[in-house]
Scaffold this motif. Structure first.
Motif, mmCIF file in Angstrom:
data_model
loop_
_atom_site.group_PDB
_atom_site.id
_atom_site.type_symbol
_atom_site.label_atom_id
_atom_site.label_comp_id
_atom_site.label_asym_id
_atom_site.label_seq_id
_atom_site.Cartn_x
_atom_site.Cartn_y
_atom_site.Cartn_z
ATOM 1 N N TYR A 176 -3.271 -2.775 4.140
ATOM 2 C CA TYR A 176 -1.917 -3.302 3.928
ATOM 3 C C TYR A 176 -0.853 -2.465 4.618
ATOM 4 O O TYR A 176 0.159 -2.995 5.094
ATOM 5 C CB TYR A 176 -1.619 -3.454 2.434
ATOM 6 N N SER A 177 -1.043 -1.163 4.699
ATOM 7 C CA SER A 177 -0.101 -0.337 5.446
ATOM 8 C C SER A 177 -0.120 -0.718 6.923
ATOM 9 O O SER A 177 0.931 -0.847 7.572
ATOM 10 C CB SER A 177 -0.461 1.142 5.273
ATOM 11 N N VAL A 222 9.675 7.839 17.723
ATOM 12 C CA VAL A 222 9.786 7.838 16.266
ATOM 13 C C VAL A 222 8.637 7.019 15.684
ATOM 14 O O VAL A 222 8.441 5.865 16.055
ATOM 15 C CB VAL A 222 11.140 7.257 15.830
ATOM 16 N N GLN A 223 7.879 7.622 14.744
ATOM 17 C CA GLN A 223 6.620 7.028 14.284
ATOM 18 C C GLN A 223 6.532 6.921 12.764
ATOM 19 O O GLN A 223 5.718 7.581 12.130
ATOM 20 C CB GLN A 223 5.451 7.889 14.768
ATOM 21 N N PRO A 224 7.292 6.065 12.134
ATOM 22 C CA PRO A 224 7.193 5.944 10.676
ATOM 23 C C PRO A 224 5.850 5.370 10.251
ATOM 24 O O PRO A 224 5.276 4.524 10.939
ATOM 25 C CB PRO A 224 8.335 4.980 10.329
ATOM 26 N N ASP A 225 5.344 5.843 9.112
ATOM 27 C CA ASP A 225 4.135 5.276 8.516
ATOM 28 C C ASP A 225 4.573 4.422 7.334
ATOM 29 O O ASP A 225 5.256 4.891 6.425
ATOM 30 C CB ASP A 225 3.200 6.390 8.052
ATOM 31 N N LEU A 226 4.162 3.165 7.314
ATOM 32 C CA LEU A 226 4.662 2.211 6.317
ATOM 33 C C LEU A 226 4.221 2.548 4.899
ATOM 34 O O LEU A 226 4.850 2.085 3.941
ATOM 35 C CB LEU A 226 4.233 0.789 6.694
ATOM 36 N N GLU A 283 0.827 -1.212 0.000
ATOM 37 C CA GLU A 283 0.000 0.000 0.000
ATOM 38 C C GLU A 283 0.853 1.250 0.000
ATOM 39 O O GLU A 283 1.802 1.374 0.775
ATOM 40 C CB GLU A 283 -0.916 0.022 1.228
ATOM 41 N N ALA A 284 0.500 2.159 -0.887
ATOM 42 C CA ALA A 284 1.077 3.502 -0.887
ATOM 43 C C ALA A 284 0.082 4.452 -0.252
ATOM 44 O O ALA A 284 -1.115 4.380 -0.528
ATOM 45 C CB ALA A 284 1.398 3.948 -2.308
ATOM 46 N N HIS A 343 3.261 4.449 13.067
ATOM 47 C CA HIS A 343 1.986 5.126 12.871
ATOM 48 C C HIS A 343 1.145 4.352 11.855
ATOM 49 O O HIS A 343 1.678 3.759 10.920
ATOM 50 C CB HIS A 343 2.255 6.545 12.351
ATOM 51 N N THR A 344 -0.181 4.345 12.055
ATOM 52 C CA THR A 344 -1.065 3.753 11.048
ATOM 53 C C THR A 344 -2.124 4.745 10.582
ATOM 54 O O THR A 344 -2.420 4.829 9.399
ATOM 55 C CB THR A 344 -1.757 2.486 11.576
#
Length: 385
Positions: free
Chosen positions: A309-310, A272-276, A48-49, A302-303
């Motif tokens: 899918y992310s 630190v909260q990366p979003d996939l 997912e983008a 992060h979601t």
């Protein structure tokens, strides 16, 4: 050796039963770009983008920019393919925006594909911490009247969550910081001290306003203050971090290691909260967790209201990453998350089990995907919807 034969992207959009209101504005529809990568043995990987706005552009970027890089290659060379995709435009400064979101979707699809080829779940391919379940926090209590916010907070506490995110950032005509603080104090008094509270402003303040808010929240024992100012205001983060003891967090608006590197190395944040769907996918998140661990910071992917899918990719990353604090689990209605047969998994007592099937571990509900797919006009010289 497996060979990639096709790379496609679909723009999905769905309307929940109720939208949300927060510092960044109102959202009444949710969307995502679903990336599919096929190999010559019949396996299909999905990713997912992120597509908060302009998802049609991201879908085109996947098919026009990234597909030529991937087709004909061995999908198991994921790190090398990640570099090749990024290098397409890095020379010209494009290491953020639509390009990195497109890379994120393709990278996650590669991991899902390789997991299916190898017959192993992605968390196992990552050879990390090997958690079978991960701690999650409830998200989010959105901006509303205090009674409604208290009711929602109590409901999530009753479900067994140990940590809860609350949105702040009311505009001046809505009562501003004073109204936010009244709502936070009402929630704290209702849930007691056992439920850990985090707050998210979604960049609603300038540095001075965020400092005032951070100081006023100190007696509330807030675990972290998320996105107090816009992501590009690094000087603001430095000012805020130095003038309040409330810990700071960010990551959902960062495009991976390229925009997070200085933030982490200068210790402008604590969580630190990366979003996939934006950070470069699973490979990008792996880069970030290494740097996070090296600087002794907390890792909390992060979601938000991304699609399924992310969020599923973030769950596998959380199972593998060192220094994990918690994964965000959204309790709001989001049809784009429920695109799996049987739906997305639900946590028990603040813990979410990691799927054990090959790849990302859940079966895509193609009927739902077809229902939410937005048909785009021909991409041969016509404007995008």
């Amino acid at each position: 050796m497996a060979i990639i034969t096709a790379v496609t992207a679909r723009f999905l959009e769905a309307t929940p039963e109720a939208g949300v209101v927060f510092g960044a504005g109102d959202f009444n529809t949710y969307s995502m770009v679903l990336v599919e990568i096929h190999d010559d043995s019949g396996h299909v990987g999905y990713g997912e983008a992120l597509a908060r706005r302009g998802g049609a552009m991201t879908a085109v970027a996947v098919e026009s920019l990234l597909a030529p890089v991937l087709i004909g290659k061995d999908p198991r060379n994921i790190e090398g393919l990640w570099v090749e995709m990024v290098q397409q435009l890095r020379t010209w400064g494009h290491v953020s925006g639509v390009v990195m979101e497109a890379v994120s979707g393709a990278d996650t699809a590669l991991w899902d594909l390789v997991g299916k080829i190898e017959g192993k779940p992605v968390w196992q391919l990552l050879a990390g911490a090997g958690r079978s379940e991960v701690p999650v926090y409830a998200s989010s209590v959105y901006i509303s009247d205090p009674d409604t916010m208290v009711t929602e907070a109590l409901a999530q506490q009753a479900r067994g969550f140990k940590r809860l995110k609350v949105k702040i950032g009311r505009k001046p005509h809505e009562g501003g910081q004073d109204a936010d603080l009244r709502a936070l104090w009402a929630i704290r008094e209702a849930v007691g001290d056992e439920l850990e509270l985090v707050v998210d402003a979604n960049g609603a303040y300038d540095a001075a306003g965020a400092i005032r808010m951070g100081r006023k929240m100190e007696p509330l024992d807030i675990r972290w203050f998320e996105e107090p100012v816009f992501m590009d205001d690094l000087g603001g983060y430095e000012q805020i971090h130095g003038m309040t003891s409330t810990p700071l967090a960010r990551g959902e608006t960062d495009f991976g290691i390229f925009t997070m590197r200085d933030v982490i190395e200068k210790r402008l944040i604590d969580v630190v909260q990366p979003d996939l769907g934006r950070c470069g996918g699973i490979t990008g998140a792996r880069h970030i967790w290494t740097l996070t661990y090296a600087h002794n910071l907390a890792f909390a992917p992060h979601t938000g209201f991304s699609g399924g899918y992310s969020q599923l990719a973030a769950l596998h990353v959380s199972a593998a990453a060192p220094g994990l604090l918690a994964l965000e689990h959204m309790f709001i209605d989001n049809p784009c998350r429920e695109i799996f047969v049987g739906g997305y998994p639900e946590p028990t007592n603040g813990m979410l089990a990691v799927p054990q099937g090959p790849g990302l571990g859940l079966e895509l509900d193609l009927e739902k995907v077809d229902r939410y797919t937005v048909e785009l006009p021909s991409r041969q010289g016509q404007p995008l919807a």
